[in-house]
Scaffold this motif. Structure first.
Motif, PDB file in Angstrom:
ATOM      1  N   PRO A   1       0.763  -0.929   0.055  1.00  0.00           N
ATOM      2  CA  PRO A   1      -0.208   0.064  -0.025  1.00  0.00           C
ATOM      3  C   PRO A   1       0.949   1.418   0.070  1.00  0.00           C
ATOM      4  N   PRO A   2       0.278   2.397  -0.677  1.00  0.00           N
ATOM      5  CA  PRO A   2      -1.093   2.616  -1.110  1.00  0.00           C
ATOM      6  C   PRO A   2      -1.126   2.264  -2.687  1.00  0.00           C
ATOM      7  N   MET A   3      -0.049   1.405  -3.122  1.00  0.00           N
ATOM      8  CA  MET A   3       0.049   1.290  -4.718  1.00  0.00           C
ATOM      9  C   MET A   3      -1.489   0.392  -4.901  1.00  0.00           C
ATOM     10  N   ALA A   4      -2.112   0.904  -5.953  1.00  0.00           N
ATOM     11  CA  ALA A   4      -3.211   0.291  -6.592  1.00  0.00           C
ATOM     12  C   ALA A   4      -3.165  -1.238  -7.000  1.00  0.00           C
ATOM     13  N   GLU A   5      -3.727  -2.239  -6.434  1.00  0.00           N
ATOM     14  CA  GLU A   5      -3.574  -3.502  -7.003  1.00  0.00           C
ATOM     15  C   GLU A   5      -4.773  -4.133  -6.776  1.00  0.00           C
ATOM     16  N   TRP A   6      -5.089  -4.936  -7.957  1.00  0.00           N
ATOM     17  CA  TRP A   6      -6.576  -5.455  -7.892  1.00  0.00           C
ATOM     18  C   TRP A   6      -6.985  -6.363  -6.767  1.00  0.00           C
ATOM     19  N   GLY A   7      -5.932  -7.260  -6.549  1.00  0.00           N
ATOM     20  CA  GLY A   7      -6.368  -8.142  -5.240  1.00  0.00           C
ATOM     21  C   GLY A   7      -6.690  -7.417  -3.978  1.00  0.00           C
ATOM     22  N   ALA A   8      -5.663  -6.530  -3.626  1.00  0.00           N
ATOM     23  CA  ALA A   8      -5.872  -5.285  -2.621  1.00  0.00           C
ATOM     24  C   ALA A   8      -7.147  -4.527  -2.529  1.00  0.00           C
ATOM     25  N   MET A   9      -7.577  -4.250  -3.943  1.00  0.00           N
ATOM     26  CA  MET A   9      -8.805  -3.633  -3.989  1.00  0.00           C
ATOM     27  C   MET A   9     -10.120  -4.374  -3.635  1.00  0.00           C
ATOM     28  N   ILE A  10     -10.062  -5.621  -4.038  1.00  0.00           N
ATOM     29  CA  ILE A  10     -11.046  -6.614  -3.597  1.00  0.00           C
ATOM     30  C   ILE A  10     -11.148  -6.739  -2.111  1.00  0.00           C
ATOM     31  N   ALA A  11      -9.857  -6.846  -1.412  1.00  0.00           N
ATOM     32  CA  ALA A  11      -9.951  -7.261  -0.288  1.00  0.00           C
ATOM     33  C   ALA A  11     -10.410  -5.855   0.495  1.00  0.00           C
ATOM     34  N   ASP A  12     -10.452  -4.423   0.271  1.00  0.00           N
ATOM     35  CA  ASP A  12     -10.887  -3.230   0.845  1.00  0.00           C
ATOM     36  C   ASP A  12     -12.286  -3.177   0.573  1.00  0.00           C
ATOM     37  N   GLY A  13     -12.884  -3.848  -0.676  1.00  0.00           N
ATOM     38  CA  GLY A  13     -14.323  -3.895  -0.871  1.00  0.00           C
ATOM     39  C   GLY A  13     -14.997  -4.966  -0.331  1.00  0.00           C
ATOM     40  N   MET A  14     -14.426  -5.912   0.367  1.00  0.00           N
ATOM     41  CA  MET A  14     -15.208  -7.040   1.013  1.00  0.00           C
ATOM     42  C   MET A  14     -15.773  -6.427   2.397  1.00  0.00           C
ATOM     43  N   GLN A  15     -15.065  -5.303   3.157  1.00  0.00           N
ATOM     44  CA  GLN A  15     -15.682  -4.987   4.362  1.00  0.00           C
ATOM     45  C   GLN A  15     -17.021  -4.251   4.012  1.00  0.00           C
ATOM     46  N   VAL A  16     -17.471  -3.818   2.959  1.00  0.00           N
ATOM     47  CA  VAL A  16     -18.608  -3.120   2.531  1.00  0.00           C
ATOM     48  C   VAL A  16     -19.282  -3.862   1.415  1.00  0.00           C
ATOM     49  N   ILE A  17     -18.974  -4.991   1.230  1.00  0.00           N
ATOM     50  CA  ILE A  17     -19.664  -5.963  -0.018  1.00  0.00           C
ATOM     51  C   ILE A  17     -21.107  -5.772   0.124  1.00  0.00           C
ATOM     52  N   PHE A  18     -21.817  -5.788   0.985  1.00  0.00           N
ATOM     53  CA  PHE A  18     -23.451  -5.678   0.780  1.00  0.00           C
ATOM     54  C   PHE A  18     -23.974  -4.342   0.585  1.00  0.00           C
ATOM     55  N   ASP A  19     -23.200  -3.368   0.917  1.00  0.00           N
ATOM     56  CA  ASP A  19     -23.774  -1.982   0.773  1.00  0.00           C
ATOM     57  C   ASP A  19     -23.234  -1.304  -0.577  1.00  0.00           C
ATOM     58  N   GLN A  20     -21.953  -1.610  -0.976  1.00  0.00           N
ATOM     59  CA  GLN A  20     -21.277  -0.991  -1.801  1.00  0.00           C
ATOM     60  C   GLN A  20     -20.401  -1.863  -2.616  1.00  0.00           C
ATOM     61  N   TRP A  21     -21.308  -2.793  -3.353  1.00  0.00           N
ATOM     62  CA  TRP A  21     -20.746  -4.024  -3.730  1.00  0.00           C
ATOM     63  C   TRP A  21     -19.824  -3.561  -5.240  1.00  0.00           C
ATOM     64  N   TRP A  22     -19.787  -2.464  -5.732  1.00  0.00           N
ATOM     65  CA  TRP A  22     -18.886  -2.288  -6.810  1.00  0.00           C
ATOM     66  C   TRP A  22     -17.504  -2.170  -6.439  1.00  0.00           C
TER      67      TRP A  22
END
Length: 274
Positions: free
Chosen positions: A221-242
């Motif tokens: 971090p903070p380099m943009a990396e797709w796998g890390a972006m998915i990990a960040d999105g898992m915390q709000v997957i039900f509300d901000q799924w995109w």
């Protein structure tokens, strides 16, 4: 040029090649396409849905998802290049040496190859990264060190078929031996099938690299990396799924592109043999 024409005639290979070229262009021109810093945080714009100004929304830190998606092509393609640069030469070298010389050389190299192949590749890669530390180069090194055995065994099998062939016998009668024979005559025969295998394997390598990033063992971090972006999105997957779905779709598209290219190259190679 002849190979390029055959690729363009193949629907699968041409589609895969076009997608890969688009990914390369996104990586090269990311600063101009993104229009903003992928690491710039804006607390007032957290978790915005896709809208004008943020076409793919924002993440939990207010960072623009489109910018991070475009910049994320760089570590992905960098990982692919590093793994290719290590895996292909190492695997072909060990396979050609063991197949050409035979005897104790073959036994030692192939037993070492069998030991590496017997271990689960992804778990072994995670263990390497855990020892070496997280980072793009360490992740690529870990994946390469667990991928080369398949290329070594494939090259060795092909060399065994060629060892007593008239082609190699004629080359040796002309005084071509040793390194010159392996480099100029054996390697060109092994390279096409190895490239096809690599194109098919790169899809799995992209998934493994995304897995490393998801676990925090890939690009730092903070380099943009797709796998890390998915990990960040898992915390709000039900509300901000995109937030998780967008990089996941990018990984799917990249893997599909290399699979299509590999399938097309395999069909071209088989038609040439026929």
């Amino acid at each position: 040029m002849n190979l390029l024409r055959k690729i363009l005639r193949s629907p699968a290979a041409s589609c895969g090649l076009v997608i890969i070229l688009l990914l390369i262009l996104c990586a090269l021109f990311a600063p101009w396409l993104a229009g903003q810093d992928p690491n710039w945080q804006n607390a007032a714009a957290r978790l915005l849905p896709p809208e004008q100004g943020h076409w793919l929304g924002t993440d939990a830190y207010g960072r623009d998802m489109l910018a991070r998606l475009l910049y994320g092509t760089r570590p992905m393609l960098g990982m692919v290049l590093l793994v290719t640069a290590i895996t292909l030469p190492l695997g072909l070298l060990i396979g050609i040496l063991s197949g050409y010389y035979g005897g104790w050389t073959e036994r030692v190299l192939m037993r070492f190859t069998d030991v590496v192949m017997s271990m689960p590749r992804l778990i072994l890669a995670f263990a390497f990264v855990a020892m070496l530390g997280p980072g793009l180069i360490n992740g690529a090194l870990a994946l390469a060190l667990t991928t080369w055995p398949a290329y070594a065994r494939q090259a060795r099998t092909e060399i065994q078929k060629l060892r007593n062939s008239d082609y190699l016998s004629a080359a040796e009668m002309l005084g071509i031996r040793g390194f010159r024979l392996m480099w100029g005559h054996i390697l060109p025969l092994c390279l096409p099938s190895a490239i096809v295998r690599l194109a098919l394997d790169l899809a799995g390598i992209i998934l493994a690299a995304a897995g490393l990033g998801f676990l925090g063992l890939g690009a730092r971090p903070p380099m943009a990396e797709w796998g890390a972006m998915i990990a960040d999105g898992m915390q709000v997957i039900f509300d901000q799924w995109w937030i998780a779905a967008i990089p996941g779709a990018a990984i799917l598209l990249s893997s599909l592109a290399f699979n299509l290219l590999g399938d097309g190259l395999r069909d071209i190679l088989e038609s040439d043999h026929d």
